[in-house]
Design an enzyme around this catalytic site. Structure first.
Site, PDB file in Angstrom:
ATOM      1  N   HIS A  51       1.164  -1.390  -0.082  1.00 22.54           N
ATOM      2  CA  HIS A  51      -0.097  -0.141   0.224  1.00 22.54           C
ATOM      3  C   HIS A  51       0.927   1.175   0.000  1.00 22.54           C
ATOM      4  CE1 HIS A  51      -3.446   2.167   0.576  1.00 22.54           C
ATOM      5  NE2 HIS A  51      -2.993   2.706   0.675  1.00 22.54           N
ATOM      6  N   HIS A  78      -3.119   7.519  10.589  1.00 21.45           N
ATOM      7  CA  HIS A  78      -2.174   8.478  10.912  1.00 21.45           C
ATOM      8  C   HIS A  78      -2.775   9.878  11.819  1.00 21.45           C
ATOM      9  CE1 HIS A  78      -2.567  11.020   6.678  1.00 21.45           C
ATOM     10  NE2 HIS A  78      -3.600   9.799   6.629  1.00 21.45           N
ATOM     11  N   ASP A 135      -2.016  20.139   7.501  1.00 19.33           N
ATOM     12  CA  ASP A 135      -3.878  20.004   7.544  1.00 19.33           C
ATOM     13  C   ASP A 135      -4.507  19.138   6.142  1.00 19.33           C
ATOM     14  OD1 ASP A 135      -3.867  20.881   9.660  1.00 19.33           O
ATOM     15  OD2 ASP A 135      -5.170  22.490   9.114  1.00 19.33           O
ATOM     16  N   HIS A 187      -7.008  10.259  11.836  1.00 20.31           N
ATOM     17  CA  HIS A 187      -7.843   9.525  10.961  1.00 20.31           C
ATOM     18  C   HIS A 187      -7.442   8.204   9.846  1.00 20.31           C
ATOM     19  CE1 HIS A 187      -5.865  12.009   8.132  1.00 20.31           C
ATOM     20  NE2 HIS A 187      -6.333  11.443   6.993  1.00 20.31           N
TER      21      HIS A 187
END
Ligand SMILES: [Fe+2]
Length: 373
Positions: free
Chosen positions: A250, A287, A293, A323
């Site tokens: 990934h 992470h 941001d 998130h």
């Protein structure tokens, strides 16, 4: 610091994560700096309550009542601002009766909906959904709408927009520079656009420090009949972006970088095969993006890693709070071989401030969408 290992961990990150554990990547400099992988018992997004300013947020851009939707004379709405750049939403219903010139920075317009053309000092560029239109700081232009309303996500950056270095991938990945379309001069303004007699005036609005200065000319301001150089308005469609993937590993989202401008990164998530190795992770790892941001704008498709998200929505994941995939997404990814979604990610090194107008279209329960089953 040197590499250390504590406890029981797999040797290869993102592969063969021990049953029942969650993998989190804790790193610096996006996904390219010092990093550790943490193997947790619980998803770090499994909160039940949040107090304070940091929380994942979601907004319905296609419901925002922008000034330029209500009036052709209006401007796009500024929705997010950081010292590195600003984000604006334009829902232009009709063509601009004025010309505009941004003296604050370069602009990238991502076209979510609508067709028409940008008329610029450098000539005309037709637009359609999926286009990135890059307009250098100081270019005079206007947007002519053919299908309405057109919805644009606009990124403004004081630093010049450039193409990221591709390193070992070579300069023809992930799109060939030959695919950047240049405007066509078409022989200058159409006679009908220049007509109007002696009293006709053409207005140019110059934006500097967010304020507009209005200048009127007795002639059509796009009167360039020739130009040469390496600064020009350009266009790229996401369909020409050919992502790199690995069947066995990934890759981090940073491999999809499309444009870069100082502390702003713009990346394209386009249809691609998912990892086929049964041991390889298929959904993004958890992470807490410590150095950027992260904004995602959903353009097209089924966003399997985020439940309840529709095309035209935008999410903001601020630095510091975790998130990662929602519980439903982990399950949904198991049988999937491809992703058909198209999304644009905008990252800012310094934090974004949400402007009050944008809060009117906020989906307030988004931060708790990880805890639902
Ligand atoms: Fe992320």
């Amino acid at each position: 610091m040197y590499l250390l290992k504590k406890g029981k961990v797999p040797l290869q990150a993102h592969v063969a994560i021990p049953e029942g554990l969650c993998e989190e990547e804790h790193g610096r400099q996006g996904f390219s700096g010092p990093v550790s992988h943490l193997y947790r018992i619980h998803p770090p997004t499994g909160w039940v309550r949040i107090e304070g300013p940091l929380r994942p947020r979601a907004f319905a851009c296609s419901a925002l009542a922008t000034q330029d939707l209500g009036s052709s004379d209006g401007h796009p709405a500024e929705v997010l601002r950081s010292p590195d750049g600003g984000l604006f939403i334009s829902r232009r219903a009709t063509s601009m009766p004025y010309f505009v010139r941004n003296a604050d920075g370069d602009e990238v317009h991502f076209v979510h909906a609508g067709q028409g053309r940008f008329e610029t000092d450098y000539g005309s560029l037709p637009y359609e959904p999926g286009d990135y239109v890059v307009i250098p700081k100081g270019t005079t232009y206007r947007v002519m709408v053919e299908t309405q309303p057109s919805l644009f996500l606009i990124v403004e950056s004081e630093e010049a927009i450039r193409l990221p270095e591709r390193g070992l991938l070579g300069q023809h990945a992930l799109f060939d520079r030959g695919l950047l379309a240049a405007p066509e001069l078409d022989g200058g303004p159409a006679p009908s656009d220049q007509a109007g007699g002696e009293t006709r005036e053409w207005e140019v609005r110059i934006k500097r420090r967010g304020e507009y200065t209005r200048v009127w000319y007795p002639f059509h301001p796009l009167d360039v009949v020739g130009w040469k150089g390496d600064l020009w308005a350009a266009k790229l469609n996401v369909r020409d972006f050919r992502p790199v993937t690995s069947p066995r590993y990934h890759l981090p989202p940073s491999v999809h970088a499309t444009f870069q401008a100082g502390g702003i990164l713009i990346s394209s998530f386009v249809p691609r095969p998912l990892e086929s190795d049964p041991e390889a992770l298929k959904v993004p790892f958890y992470h807490r993006n410590m150095d950027y941001d992260e904004v995602l704008f959903y353009h097209r498709g089924n966003f399997f890693s985020r439940a309840g998200i529709q095309p035209g929505m935008l999410t903001l994941h601020p630095q510091g709070i975790h998130h990662g995939p929602q519980p439903q997404a982990v399950e949904a990814s198991k049988g999937k071989t491809h992703t058909e979604e198209v999304a644009v990610m905008i990252e800012s090194r310094r934090p974004f401030v949400v402007l009050p107008e944008f809060e009117a279209v906020e989906q307030k329960d988004y931060a708790l969408s990880w805890s639902r089953s």
